[in-house]
Design a protein around this motif. Structure first.
Motif, mmCIF file in Angstrom:
data_model
loop_
_atom_site.group_PDB
_atom_site.id
_atom_site.type_symbol
_atom_site.label_atom_id
_atom_site.label_comp_id
_atom_site.label_asym_id
_atom_site.label_seq_id
_atom_site.Cartn_x
_atom_site.Cartn_y
_atom_site.Cartn_z
ATOM 1 N N ASP A 127 0.807 -1.297 0.068
ATOM 2 C CA ASP A 127 -0.183 0.135 -0.001
ATOM 3 C C ASP A 127 0.776 1.307 -0.112
ATOM 4 O OD1 ASP A 127 -2.395 -1.415 -0.066
ATOM 5 O OD2 ASP A 127 -2.320 -1.633 2.048
ATOM 6 N N TYR A 128 1.904 1.156 -0.665
ATOM 7 C CA TYR A 128 2.917 2.439 -0.564
ATOM 8 C C TYR A 128 2.228 3.288 -1.530
ATOM 9 C CZ TYR A 128 4.705 -0.499 -4.284
ATOM 10 O OH TYR A 128 4.965 -1.257 -5.734
ATOM 11 N N GLU A 129 2.567 4.593 -1.770
ATOM 12 C CA GLU A 129 2.311 5.467 -2.767
ATOM 13 C C GLU A 129 3.525 5.621 -3.937
ATOM 14 O OE1 GLU A 129 -0.707 6.911 -3.144
ATOM 15 O OE2 GLU A 129 -1.306 5.712 -1.309
ATOM 16 N N PRO A 130 2.818 6.050 -5.219
ATOM 17 C CA PRO A 130 3.839 6.201 -6.148
ATOM 18 C C PRO A 130 4.685 7.378 -5.843
ATOM 19 C CG PRO A 130 1.567 6.167 -7.054
ATOM 20 C CD PRO A 130 1.598 6.064 -5.623
ATOM 21 N N ASP A 131 6.077 7.043 -6.470
ATOM 22 C CA ASP A 131 7.239 8.234 -6.350
ATOM 23 C C ASP A 131 7.554 8.548 -5.006
ATOM 24 O OD1 ASP A 131 8.997 9.752 -7.479
ATOM 25 O OD2 ASP A 131 7.897 11.663 -7.355
ATOM 26 N N THR A 132 7.500 7.467 -4.095
ATOM 27 C CA THR A 132 7.964 7.557 -2.778
ATOM 28 C C THR A 132 9.329 6.484 -2.851
ATOM 29 O OG1 THR A 132 6.622 5.492 -2.021
ATOM 30 C CG2 THR A 132 5.626 7.773 -1.934
ATOM 31 N N PRO A 133 9.828 6.556 -1.690
ATOM 32 C CA PRO A 133 11.117 5.550 -1.394
ATOM 33 C C PRO A 133 10.794 4.257 -1.509
ATOM 34 C CG PRO A 133 11.275 7.410 0.385
ATOM 35 C CD PRO A 133 10.165 7.487 -0.448
ATOM 36 N N ALA A 134 9.650 3.795 -1.316
ATOM 37 C CA ALA A 134 9.073 2.293 -1.245
ATOM 38 C C ALA A 134 8.892 1.971 -2.717
ATOM 39 C CB ALA A 134 7.898 2.329 -0.525
ATOM 40 N N ASP A 135 8.314 2.957 -3.543
ATOM 41 C CA ASP A 135 8.359 2.773 -4.919
ATOM 42 C C ASP A 135 9.411 2.634 -5.615
ATOM 43 O OD1 ASP A 135 6.492 2.717 -7.244
ATOM 44 O OD2 ASP A 135 7.633 4.932 -7.736
ATOM 45 N N ARG A 136 10.269 3.558 -5.416
ATOM 46 C CA ARG A 136 11.564 3.491 -5.970
ATOM 47 C C ARG A 136 12.420 2.182 -5.847
ATOM 48 N NH1 ARG A 136 11.094 9.237 -5.112
ATOM 49 N NH2 ARG A 136 12.213 8.928 -3.099
ATOM 50 N N PHE A 137 12.148 1.759 -4.427
ATOM 51 C CA PHE A 137 12.934 0.638 -4.053
ATOM 52 C C PHE A 137 12.343 -0.717 -4.719
ATOM 53 C CE2 PHE A 137 12.801 -3.306 -1.601
ATOM 54 C CZ PHE A 137 13.928 -3.532 -1.301
ATOM 55 N N MET A 138 11.114 -0.756 -4.991
ATOM 56 C CA MET A 138 10.417 -1.888 -5.770
ATOM 57 C C MET A 138 10.946 -1.873 -7.365
ATOM 58 S SD MET A 138 8.635 -3.553 -3.466
ATOM 59 C CE MET A 138 7.376 -3.687 -2.250
ATOM 60 N N ARG A 139 11.212 -0.740 -7.715
ATOM 61 C CA ARG A 139 11.634 -0.660 -9.294
ATOM 62 C C ARG A 139 12.979 -1.259 -9.302
ATOM 63 N NH1 ARG A 139 7.416 1.715 -12.132
ATOM 64 N NH2 ARG A 139 5.840 2.828 -10.630
ATOM 65 N N VAL A 140 13.851 -0.802 -8.370
ATOM 66 C CA VAL A 140 15.211 -1.388 -8.320
ATOM 67 C C VAL A 140 15.137 -2.968 -8.279
ATOM 68 C CG1 VAL A 140 17.592 -1.489 -7.142
ATOM 69 C CG2 VAL A 140 16.211 0.778 -7.643
ATOM 70 N N LEU A 141 14.269 -3.328 -7.283
ATOM 71 C CA LEU A 141 14.179 -4.913 -7.120
ATOM 72 C C LEU A 141 13.793 -5.511 -8.340
ATOM 73 C CD1 LEU A 141 13.351 -7.309 -5.486
ATOM 74 C CD2 LEU A 141 11.321 -6.571 -4.840
ATOM 75 N N LEU A 142 12.848 -4.971 -9.283
ATOM 76 C CA LEU A 142 12.700 -5.545 -10.597
ATOM 77 C C LEU A 142 13.732 -5.709 -11.292
ATOM 78 C CD1 LEU A 142 9.105 -3.893 -11.114
ATOM 79 C CD2 LEU A 142 9.641 -6.163 -10.627
ATOM 80 N N ASP A 143 14.816 -4.604 -11.280
ATOM 81 C CA ASP A 143 16.095 -4.818 -11.860
ATOM 82 C C ASP A 143 16.805 -5.789 -11.447
ATOM 83 O OD1 ASP A 143 15.245 -2.729 -13.539
ATOM 84 O OD2 ASP A 143 16.318 -1.279 -12.412
ATOM 85 N N GLU A 144 16.953 -5.982 -10.313
ATOM 86 C CA GLU A 144 17.519 -7.100 -9.688
ATOM 87 C C GLU A 144 17.208 -8.511 -9.940
ATOM 88 O OE1 GLU A 144 20.986 -8.637 -7.839
ATOM 89 O OE2 GLU A 144 20.567 -6.573 -8.343
ATOM 90 N N MET A 145 15.624 -8.721 -10.002
ATOM 91 C CA MET A 145 15.143 -9.901 -10.469
ATOM 92 C C MET A 145 15.425 -10.277 -11.840
ATOM 93 S SD MET A 145 11.428 -9.539 -8.515
ATOM 94 C CE MET A 145 10.581 -10.559 -9.652
#
Length: 274
Positions: free
Chosen positions: A131-149
């Motif tokens: 339930d994090y919001e877009p363009d927040t640290p959590a959102d940016r972390f999840m996008r980096v996670l996708l790169d790592e996956m």
């Protein structure tokens, strides 16, 4: 010994897999269960990465079935029908990936190696939740996670599973006690079959011998222990070897290199020790 089906806890469907919300590319979930199984085969529009930081996860899809230890994770693309079973005590982490965000990832069910970095990212994603919001640290972390996956390596030592009852009983027994704990005679008793029948059934079911399957299982367990910082000698003893050299020979036979070399290369690829 293997858990009886009637003693398994039936898990309720997890709704995160059905939430579209493309602005949240990854939704994380962590749960701890004991001898559990999903209620029925199912599919959802989000892709799913299944990772057990403790215990084993068994995943079945039309493309195959796998038994996965903490050194690996299973990727299930969107809309793929699957079943999940969690034998024993399991800490399960699920990452549900929006369909558009899943497109650059693996296009078929895959078992991937989990580096030390990816493991910590998966655990953090579970804490961040959904339930994090877009363009927040959590959102940016999840996008980096996708790169790592996307950079994860598809394993060459996956453990194929079988639904043949006698073979499955043996696989469950071996998985509960990875190592040299069982002789072929004892495994035949677990299967309620002769040694010759068990050997034939195993090759027919998964395309490899009981010994080859067990060696893969031991290597996967060894990787988990080595990743946790255990010495090669301690891992060898844990798996039932009286001499480290015999364990190293077995590991090299499966992986093509000694355990120390494999862990060192893996740590270098991911920017640190294993």
């Amino acid at each position: 010994m293997p858990t009886h089906p009637e003693k398994l806890t039936k898990l309720r469907p997890i709704t995160l897999g059905f939430r579209e919300e493309p602005e949240r590319p990854v939704m994380g979930l962590c749960l701890t269960v004991d001898n559990a199984v999903c209620q029925a085969p199912h599919a959802h529009p989000r892709g799913q990465l299944l990772y057990a930081s403790h215990g084993l996860v068994r995943v079945s899809t039309p493309a195959g079935a796998w038994l996965v230890p903490p050194s690996q994770a299973v990727w299930i693309p969107p809309h793929v029908v699957h079943e999940v079973a969690l034998p024993g005590a399991v800490t399960l982490h699920s990452l549900f990936v929006a369909e558009a965000a899943a497109a650059p990832l693996f296009d078929q069910c895959s078992v991937i190696q989990v580096s030390s970095l990816l493991r910590e990212m998966i655990l953090r994603a579970g804490r961040l939740g959904a339930d994090y919001e877009p363009d927040t640290p959590a959102d940016r972390f999840m996008r980096v996670l996708l790169d790592e996956m996307a950079q994860a390596t598809v394993t060459e030592i996956g453990l194929p599973m079988s639904t043949e009852p006698r073979v499955k009983r043996v696989m469950d027994a071996l998985a509960e006690r990875p190592g040299l704990a069982f002789s072929m005679t004892e495994l035949a008793q677990v299967a309620c079959a002769s040694e010759r029948t068990l050997a034939r059934l195993f090759v027919k079911a998964v395309g490899m011998s009981v010994g080859d399957w067990n060696r893969r299982l031991m290597v996967q367990h060894a990787l988990t222990l080595l990743d946790a910082g255990h010495s090669v000698q301690r891992v060898a003893i844990t798996l039932g070897y009286t001499e480290s050299s015999s364990f190293i020979d077995m590991f090299r036979g499966v992986m093509g290199q000694a355990p120390g070399q494999f862990v060192g290369q893996r740590g270098a690829r991911h920017g640190g020790g294993s």
